[in-house]
Design a protein around this motif. Structure first.
Motif, PDB file in Angstrom:
ATOM      1  N   ASP A   1      -8.376   6.529   3.273  1.00  0.00           N
ATOM      2  CA  ASP A   1      -7.918   5.698   4.505  1.00  0.00           C
ATOM      3  C   ASP A   1      -8.945   6.043   5.565  1.00  0.00           C
ATOM      4  OD1 ASP A   1      -5.693   4.697   3.173  1.00  0.00           O
ATOM      5  OD2 ASP A   1      -4.175   6.280   4.104  1.00  0.00           O
ATOM      6  N   LYS A   2      -9.301   7.341   6.069  1.00  0.00           N
ATOM      7  CA  LYS A   2     -10.144   7.592   6.864  1.00  0.00           C
ATOM      8  C   LYS A   2     -11.387   7.113   6.740  1.00  0.00           C
ATOM      9  CE  LYS A   2     -12.117  11.567   9.268  1.00  0.00           C
ATOM     10  NZ  LYS A   2     -13.042  10.582  10.228  1.00  0.00           N
ATOM     11  N   GLU A   3     -11.858   7.088   5.511  1.00  0.00           N
ATOM     12  CA  GLU A   3     -13.410   6.492   5.265  1.00  0.00           C
ATOM     13  C   GLU A   3     -13.296   4.888   5.727  1.00  0.00           C
ATOM     14  OE1 GLU A   3     -16.143   5.697   1.529  1.00  0.00           O
ATOM     15  OE2 GLU A   3     -14.723   7.251   1.299  1.00  0.00           O
ATOM     16  N   VAL A   4     -12.212   4.231   5.315  1.00  0.00           N
ATOM     17  CA  VAL A   4     -12.120   2.927   5.608  1.00  0.00           C
ATOM     18  C   VAL A   4     -11.971   2.648   7.185  1.00  0.00           C
ATOM     19  CG1 VAL A   4     -10.470   0.705   5.267  1.00  0.00           C
ATOM     20  CG2 VAL A   4     -11.120   2.067   3.493  1.00  0.00           C
ATOM     21  N   ALA A   5     -11.305   3.472   7.732  1.00  0.00           N
ATOM     22  CA  ALA A   5     -11.168   3.455   9.208  1.00  0.00           C
ATOM     23  C   ALA A   5     -12.345   3.647  10.074  1.00  0.00           C
ATOM     24  CB  ALA A   5     -10.209   4.225   9.837  1.00  0.00           C
ATOM     25  N   ASP A   6     -13.291   4.510   9.517  1.00  0.00           N
ATOM     26  CA  ASP A   6     -14.472   4.889   9.991  1.00  0.00           C
ATOM     27  C   ASP A   6     -15.605   3.708   9.788  1.00  0.00           C
ATOM     28  OD1 ASP A   6     -13.537   7.387  10.584  1.00  0.00           O
ATOM     29  OD2 ASP A   6     -14.572   8.412   9.099  1.00  0.00           O
ATOM     30  N   LEU A   7     -15.387   3.213   8.795  1.00  0.00           N
ATOM     31  CA  LEU A   7     -16.280   1.879   8.302  1.00  0.00           C
ATOM     32  C   LEU A   7     -15.896   0.915   9.287  1.00  0.00           C
ATOM     33  CD1 LEU A   7     -18.362   0.571   6.582  1.00  0.00           C
ATOM     34  CD2 LEU A   7     -16.648   0.125   5.023  1.00  0.00           C
ATOM     35  N   ILE A   8     -14.636   0.524   9.473  1.00  0.00           N
ATOM     36  CA  ILE A   8     -14.138  -0.435  10.498  1.00  0.00           C
ATOM     37  C   ILE A   8     -14.581  -0.222  11.903  1.00  0.00           C
ATOM     38  CG2 ILE A   8     -12.209  -1.622  11.332  1.00  0.00           C
ATOM     39  CD1 ILE A   8     -10.566  -1.302   8.665  1.00  0.00           C
TER      40      ILE A   8
ATOM     41  N   LEU B   1       0.735  -1.204  -0.023  1.00  0.00           N
ATOM     42  CA  LEU B   1      -0.026   0.012  -0.056  1.00  0.00           C
ATOM     43  C   LEU B   1       0.812   1.225  -0.180  1.00  0.00           C
ATOM     44  CD1 LEU B   1      -2.990  -1.127   2.457  1.00  0.00           C
ATOM     45  CD2 LEU B   1      -2.992  -0.908  -0.030  1.00  0.00           C
ATOM     46  N   LYS B   2       2.021   1.192   0.763  1.00  0.00           N
ATOM     47  CA  LYS B   2       2.915   2.438   0.538  1.00  0.00           C
ATOM     48  C   LYS B   2       3.562   2.436  -0.869  1.00  0.00           C
ATOM     49  CE  LYS B   2       4.361   2.051   5.338  1.00  0.00           C
ATOM     50  NZ  LYS B   2       5.439   1.932   6.387  1.00  0.00           N
ATOM     51  N   PHE B   3       3.824   1.412  -1.430  1.00  0.00           N
ATOM     52  CA  PHE B   3       4.345   1.630  -2.795  1.00  0.00           C
ATOM     53  C   PHE B   3       3.381   2.138  -3.729  1.00  0.00           C
ATOM     54  CE2 PHE B   3       7.026  -2.522  -2.135  1.00  0.00           C
ATOM     55  CZ  PHE B   3       8.385  -1.684  -1.784  1.00  0.00           C
ATOM     56  N   PHE B   4       1.964   1.708  -3.512  1.00  0.00           N
ATOM     57  CA  PHE B   4       1.093   2.272  -4.381  1.00  0.00           C
ATOM     58  C   PHE B   4       0.744   3.667  -4.194  1.00  0.00           C
ATOM     59  CE2 PHE B   4      -3.602   3.447  -4.580  1.00  0.00           C
ATOM     60  CZ  PHE B   4      -3.901   2.939  -5.838  1.00  0.00           C
ATOM     61  N   ARG B   5       0.697   4.137  -3.024  1.00  0.00           N
ATOM     62  CA  ARG B   5       0.533   5.396  -2.594  1.00  0.00           C
ATOM     63  C   ARG B   5       1.720   6.377  -3.314  1.00  0.00           C
ATOM     64  NH1 ARG B   5      -1.384   9.095   1.856  1.00  0.00           N
ATOM     65  NH2 ARG B   5      -3.004   7.514   2.339  1.00  0.00           N
TER      66      ARG B   5
ATOM     67  N   VAL C   1      -2.557  13.263  -2.315  1.00  0.00           N
ATOM     68  CA  VAL C   1      -2.187  12.448  -0.953  1.00  0.00           C
ATOM     69  C   VAL C   1      -3.617  12.687   0.106  1.00  0.00           C
ATOM     70  CG1 VAL C   1      -1.053  12.588   1.205  1.00  0.00           C
ATOM     71  CG2 VAL C   1       0.240  12.826  -0.859  1.00  0.00           C
ATOM     72  N   SER C   2      -4.183  13.966  -0.380  1.00  0.00           N
ATOM     73  CA  SER C   2      -5.380  14.395   0.417  1.00  0.00           C
ATOM     74  C   SER C   2      -6.746  13.209  -0.114  1.00  0.00           C
ATOM     75  CB  SER C   2      -5.849  15.709   0.314  1.00  0.00           C
ATOM     76  OG  SER C   2      -6.141  15.870  -1.127  1.00  0.00           O
ATOM     77  N   GLN C   3      -6.440  12.781  -1.265  1.00  0.00           N
ATOM     78  CA  GLN C   3      -7.487  11.966  -1.735  1.00  0.00           C
ATOM     79  C   GLN C   3      -7.323  10.614  -1.068  1.00  0.00           C
ATOM     80  OE1 GLN C   3      -6.477  12.843  -5.896  1.00  0.00           O
ATOM     81  NE2 GLN C   3      -9.000  12.657  -6.217  1.00  0.00           N
ATOM     82  N   LEU C   4      -6.179  10.172  -0.902  1.00  0.00           N
ATOM     83  CA  LEU C   4      -5.466   8.827  -0.243  1.00  0.00           C
ATOM     84  C   LEU C   4      -5.759   8.832   1.090  1.00  0.00           C
ATOM     85  CD1 LEU C   4      -2.398   8.145  -2.313  1.00  0.00           C
ATOM     86  CD2 LEU C   4      -4.709   6.786  -2.712  1.00  0.00           C
ATOM     87  N   ASP C   5      -5.743   9.793   1.723  1.00  0.00           N
ATOM     88  CA  ASP C   5      -5.860  10.080   3.157  1.00  0.00           C
ATOM     89  C   ASP C   5      -7.297   9.983   3.487  1.00  0.00           C
ATOM     90  OD1 ASP C   5      -3.262  10.365   3.567  1.00  0.00           O
ATOM     91  OD2 ASP C   5      -3.449  12.627   3.919  1.00  0.00           O
ATOM     92  N   GLY C   6      -8.180  10.501   2.620  1.00  0.00           N
ATOM     93  CA  GLY C   6      -9.643  10.360   2.513  1.00  0.00           C
ATOM     94  C   GLY C   6     -10.155   9.017   2.523  1.00  0.00           C
TER      95      GLY C   6
END
Length: 92
Positions: free
Chosen positions: A58-65, A36-40, A51-56
């Protein structure tokens, strides 16, 4: 297209003791070879995503979990008769 070979974070199966890797090697893999770091890095350097899109994401996934964990913990315990439902095989 460049293909990057990345190792698994976990063993070959659930419960694999992974005696073929040292704890230091496992830590190094997580730190230096995370796909995932390679992809980013690749998509931001190529200008495909910000970067802000990817951070978004990540946050959306963390919130869903977090929401899913809370819902699972708040759910009623299953009835004993349900213990054999929705498994790999059907019991008589």
């Amino acid at each position: 297209m460049l293909h990057t070979k990345v190792p698994r974070f976990y063993g070959h199966f659930s419960g694999d003791a992974e005696t073929y890797r040292t704890p230091e090697e496992k830590e190094r893999i997580r730190r230096e070879e995370d796909c995932l770091k390679f992809f980013r890095k690749r998509v931001t350097e190529a200008g495909l995503l910000e970067v802000s899109q990817l951070d978004g994401v990540d946050k959306e996934v963390a919130d869903l979990i977090e929401k899913s964990v809370k819902a699972a913990r708040a759910a009623p315990q299953p009835e004993p008769k349900e213990i054999t439902t929705d498994v790999y095989v059907r019991y008589a």
